[in-house]
Write an enzyme that holds these catalytic residues in place. Structure first.
Site, short mmCIF file in Angstrom:
data_model
loop_
_atom_site.label_atom_id
_atom_site.label_comp_id
_atom_site.label_asym_id
_atom_site.label_seq_id
_atom_site.Cartn_x
_atom_site.Cartn_y
_atom_site.Cartn_z
N ASN A 93 -45.23 -8.85 7.52
CA ASN A 93 -43.97 -9.48 6.76
C ASN A 93 -44.22 -10.79 6.61
OD1 ASN A 93 -43.63 -9.74 9.56
ND2 ASN A 93 -41.32 -9.73 9.38
N GLU A 118 -41.84 -13.89 5.01
CA GLU A 118 -40.47 -14.18 4.78
C GLU A 118 -40.18 -15.65 3.86
OE1 GLU A 118 -38.27 -14.59 8.64
OE2 GLU A 118 -38.42 -12.37 8.66
N CYS A 144 -41.56 -6.90 3.18
CA CYS A 144 -42.00 -6.30 4.52
C CYS A 144 -43.63 -5.94 4.64
CB CYS A 144 -41.22 -4.77 4.43
SG CYS A 144 -39.37 -5.00 4.54
N GLU A 155 -45.12 -3.48 5.47
CA GLU A 155 -45.63 -2.05 4.79
C GLU A 155 -45.95 -2.28 3.06
OE1 GLU A 155 -42.92 -2.57 6.69
OE2 GLU A 155 -42.15 -0.88 7.76
N CYS A 164 -38.11 0.32 6.79
CA CYS A 164 -36.93 0.14 6.11
C CYS A 164 -36.85 1.26 4.93
CB CYS A 164 -36.67 -1.03 5.63
SG CYS A 164 -37.27 -1.64 4.04
N CYS A 166 -38.96 0.28 1.82
CA CYS A 166 -40.37 0.65 2.00
C CYS A 166 -40.74 2.07 1.87
CB CYS A 166 -40.88 -0.07 3.33
SG CYS A 166 -41.11 -1.77 3.18
#
Ligand code: THU
Length: 129
Positions: free
Chosen positions: A45, A47, A56, A58, A88, A91
């Site tokens: 991830n 940010e 994310c 993934e 999530c 994803c």
């Protein structure tokens, strides 16, 4: 999928989790995506101080694989700071663009052993244009 293969994919995800850039949530995630050609594409991830641009692990893995010309995948392993770490909703939708409902999502169980659940179980009746 054999247990050793699942473990290997989880190891690659753990190794990549260390590169997570997550100063805001302080929650690190790593993902390892196995393409049908046998290659593994990893993601962590990333940010952002503006929050919304955060991506994310993934999706970083999927987008990287696609950039390398891969569109067919056999499995994805995900590790996060809590166990199990499930993908999530966004994803799940991104995975469903490229992967069959049967694709295994591999995670570490509370006992540390590899476990899997299918994409279709996590995202039934997914949107398709
Ligand atoms: N995160 C992922 O990388 N993958 C998920 O499936 C869930 C959430 C990241 C996004 C954010 O950087 C942090 O975890 C906390 O939500």
């Amino acid at each position: 999928m054999e247990k050793n293969e699942m473990k290997h994919l989880l190891d690659r995800a753990k190794e990549t989790q260390k590169n997570a850039y997550s100063p805001y949530s302080k929650f690190s995630v790593g993902a390892a995506l196995l393409a049908k050609n046998g290659k593994i594409y990893v993601g962590c991830n990333v940010e952002n101080s503006s929050f919304t641009p955060t991506c994310c692990a993934e999706r970083v893995a999927v987008f990287s694989a696609v950039a390398y010309g891969q569109r067919e995948f056999s499995a994805i392993a995900i590790v996060g700071d809590t166990t199990p770490c499930m993908p999530c909703g966004v994803c799940r939708q991104v995975l469903s663009e490229f992967c069959d409902n049967s694709m295994p999502i591999i995670f570490e169980g509370k006992d540390g052993e590899p476990q899997s659940i299918s994409l279709g179980e996590l995202l039934p009746h997914s949107f398709k244009l």
